[in-house]
Write a protein that holds these residues in place. Sequence first.
Motif, PDB file in Angstrom:
ATOM      1  N   SER B 179       0.655  -1.172   0.104  1.00 22.73           N
ATOM      2  CA  SER B 179      -0.092   0.053   0.028  1.00 22.73           C
ATOM      3  C   SER B 179       0.839   1.196  -0.214  1.00 22.73           C
ATOM      4  CB  SER B 179      -0.879  -0.001   1.103  1.00 22.73           C
ATOM      5  OG  SER B 179      -0.174  -0.250   2.387  1.00 22.73           O
ATOM      6  N   ALA B 183       0.845   3.873  -3.114  1.00 21.32           N
ATOM      7  CA  ALA B 183       0.617   5.446  -2.996  1.00 21.32           C
ATOM      8  C   ALA B 183       1.520   6.334  -3.449  1.00 21.32           C
ATOM      9  CB  ALA B 183       0.399   5.845  -1.279  1.00 21.32           C
ATOM     10  N   ASP B 206      -8.890  -0.873  -6.686  1.00 19.25           N
ATOM     11  CA  ASP B 206      -8.403  -0.384  -5.392  1.00 19.25           C
ATOM     12  C   ASP B 206      -9.125   0.869  -5.125  1.00 19.25           C
ATOM     13  OD1 ASP B 206      -6.908   0.651  -3.528  1.00 19.25           O
ATOM     14  OD2 ASP B 206      -5.015   0.152  -4.686  1.00 19.25           O
ATOM     15  N   SER B 208      -8.406   3.077  -3.158  1.00 17.15           N
ATOM     16  CA  SER B 208      -7.421   4.300  -3.052  1.00 17.15           C
ATOM     17  C   SER B 208      -7.069   5.054  -4.456  1.00 17.15           C
ATOM     18  CB  SER B 208      -6.364   4.021  -2.095  1.00 17.15           C
ATOM     19  OG  SER B 208      -5.363   2.798  -3.147  1.00 17.15           O
ATOM     20  N   ALA B 211     -10.120   6.797  -5.910  1.00 15.84           N
ATOM     21  CA  ALA B 211     -10.168   7.910  -5.135  1.00 15.84           C
ATOM     22  C   ALA B 211      -9.493   9.118  -5.818  1.00 15.84           C
ATOM     23  CB  ALA B 211     -10.141   7.862  -3.730  1.00 15.84           C
ATOM     24  N   ARG B 212      -8.297   8.684  -6.239  1.00 15.25           N
ATOM     25  CA  ARG B 212      -7.213   9.613  -6.992  1.00 15.25           C
ATOM     26  C   ARG B 212      -7.507   9.867  -8.457  1.00 15.25           C
ATOM     27  NH1 ARG B 212      -2.452   9.620  -3.969  1.00 15.25           N
ATOM     28  NH2 ARG B 212      -1.602  11.188  -5.359  1.00 15.25           N
ATOM     29  N   GLU B 238     -15.193  11.166  -6.159  1.00 18.00           N
ATOM     30  CA  GLU B 238     -15.019  11.163  -4.663  1.00 18.00           C
ATOM     31  C   GLU B 238     -16.054  10.979  -3.913  1.00 18.00           C
ATOM     32  OE1 GLU B 238     -12.676  14.854  -4.191  1.00 18.00           O
ATOM     33  OE2 GLU B 238     -10.812  13.771  -4.795  1.00 18.00           O
ATOM     34  N   THR B 241     -17.224   7.192  -4.131  1.00 24.96           N
ATOM     35  CA  THR B 241     -16.101   6.313  -3.356  1.00 24.96           C
ATOM     36  C   THR B 241     -16.277   6.625  -1.652  1.00 24.96           C
ATOM     37  OG1 THR B 241     -14.377   7.682  -4.013  1.00 24.96           O
ATOM     38  CG2 THR B 241     -14.660   5.824  -5.347  1.00 24.96           C
TER      39      THR B 241
END
Lengths: 400, 242
Positions: B179, B183, B206, B208, B211-212, B238, B241
């Motif tokens: 993770s 990131a 994923d 995360s 979300a990006r 955003e 999610t």
Amino acid sequence: MIIKLALRNILRNRRRSAITLTVIVFGAVGLILFGGYKARTFYALRESTIRGRIGHLQIFRDGYSKAQSHKPLEYGIEDPTAIRKEIERDPRVKMTAAQITLMGLVSNGEKSETFLATAVEPPKDRAMNNQRLTAGTDLPDGESDAVLVGAGLAKSMHAKPGDYLTIMTTTTSGSLNAMDVRVAGIFMTGVKEYDERAVKMPIAGAQQLLQTKKIEKLLVFLQNTDETAAAHSAIAARVHGIEIREWSELAPFYHQVVALYNGIFGFLGIVVFAIVVFSVANTILMSVLERTREIGTLMAMGTTRGRLRAMFVGEGIGIGIIGGLLGVSAGWLLATIINHGHVMLPPPPGYTLGYRLEIMLQPPVLITAFLVSFVTATISSIVPAMKASRMKIVDALGHI
Amino acid sequence: MPSNDVITLKSVSKSYPLGRLRVQALHAIDLTIARGELIALAGPSGSGKTTLLNLIGCIDKPDQGRIVIDDADVTAIPLHRLASLRRDTLGFIFQTFNLIPVLTAYENVEYPLLLQNMPRRDRDLRVRRWLAQVGLADQAKQRPDQLSGGQRQRVAIARAMVTEPKLVLADEPTANLDSETAAHILDLLAEINTATNCTFVFSTHDPSLIARAERVVRIRDGRLDDRQPATASRQQAELLTA
């Protein structure tokens, strides 16, 4: 980059590449040893045939080959001196030698055998050095009744040096004539059947027996066998009233041996070709299968089919070059060791003498071995390369 | 006049044989992606996101529909003739990195430029710039097996970006990373997206990574999920999610 990738991929699976290279090296060594042995055999057989028996050129009186005469020497050369002088003016000519062949009966008083005699000029015959004396001496100068007898015939006639035999034949006029001869020596050519019938005598003795002054032919010996055709043309242009035959026409045995060895060499070449093809193709095919996902990645990045093919064929070329160079080096080394080892081979069929194993390291043999390795390895890589270039990208990327 | 859309898909369908059956992987997909977007194709395993990515990347062909990449209709062109389009317009980042094991990091990044026949001096400058950009200037001579997973993916990102493509496609780019490394990779992709205005399309499940994304395209059973408009903004994604 293609070359770099090809070389690094060859080194990628070193054990597999080593096995493939070993196969190529064995193939190249086989080709060099057999090719060198063949070249040496051809050379030795050719030169011994020419220098020991038949000469580079044989000069007959014009019409000899077409004549159907039953009388000996009817088409013989009356006076060879002028012809000889003219021929020997050519700087390519090493010497000329007069010769008569005859056959008849030889007797020791108790039994008779047929013989095949070659009448020669003793000094020239000694220079040719084409037989091995097992007893006695060479033909002496100025002694017309001295003879050399083949080992088999001498054994059959219970003859030894110093003994006297009687030889009998048909003269040029058709009558019978006989003369007593002294056994000066016993010789061996290595050809069993010939040694059981062979007699060698001075040309003066043969002329006395045949009651003639003629000779049958003149043997012409050159400095260099490669100059045969040129010397033939030059002599034909200068000397008239003669027939000229080259050694190549007079040596069927040599051509039979050449054909046989070339057949064996060709078969060996095919076997080596097949082994190398399967070995290299297997190596590259395994490499393609292992690198399936990598192939997909390269194609996804924009590598064309042609470039992919070039990459895998490049590996084949690389293996071929490395294998070829190693094979030629190993073959050269092994041949050198064999040549210095004085290895004796047993007598071939029909012969009584063994001979030394020699490998002639000629550039054509080494180049052929390298080219066969290189071309074969390159050809072997084409099918795997085609397979790689036709992969579906998605399938290749998903390959596990 | 060139449009601002870098990808347009119209009624694109794709099916695969599975034994005696045919599995419909995508059903009449309509999708438009604009220049500079950072888009996530989100959905569960088997939803069709990798298939969609393969079609956009010109490494697979649709059964039906049209695909336009950078104003060129690529639908009817055989895949092997699209090598130059993939070379010059697209960049690929794979889940398993897919670096060439016999090449160093430098050579892996250099490879796409060699395909473009870029002069050596320009090539060297470009490769060094991108290796520095992904933080691997000191690892240029390392081979993939001498690098960590995160470093390998950085090399893969540099390789994808070195030709300065208009579109980068990434299939689950963080799936094989822990993770923290994931990131960092996400930060890097976002940074490059901002700096270069290159369009990024990645498939993922994923959260995360989703979300990006500026925009999230959800796929379920080979269809775009109607609950998520294809033109949703980053804020909408955003919210979804969250």
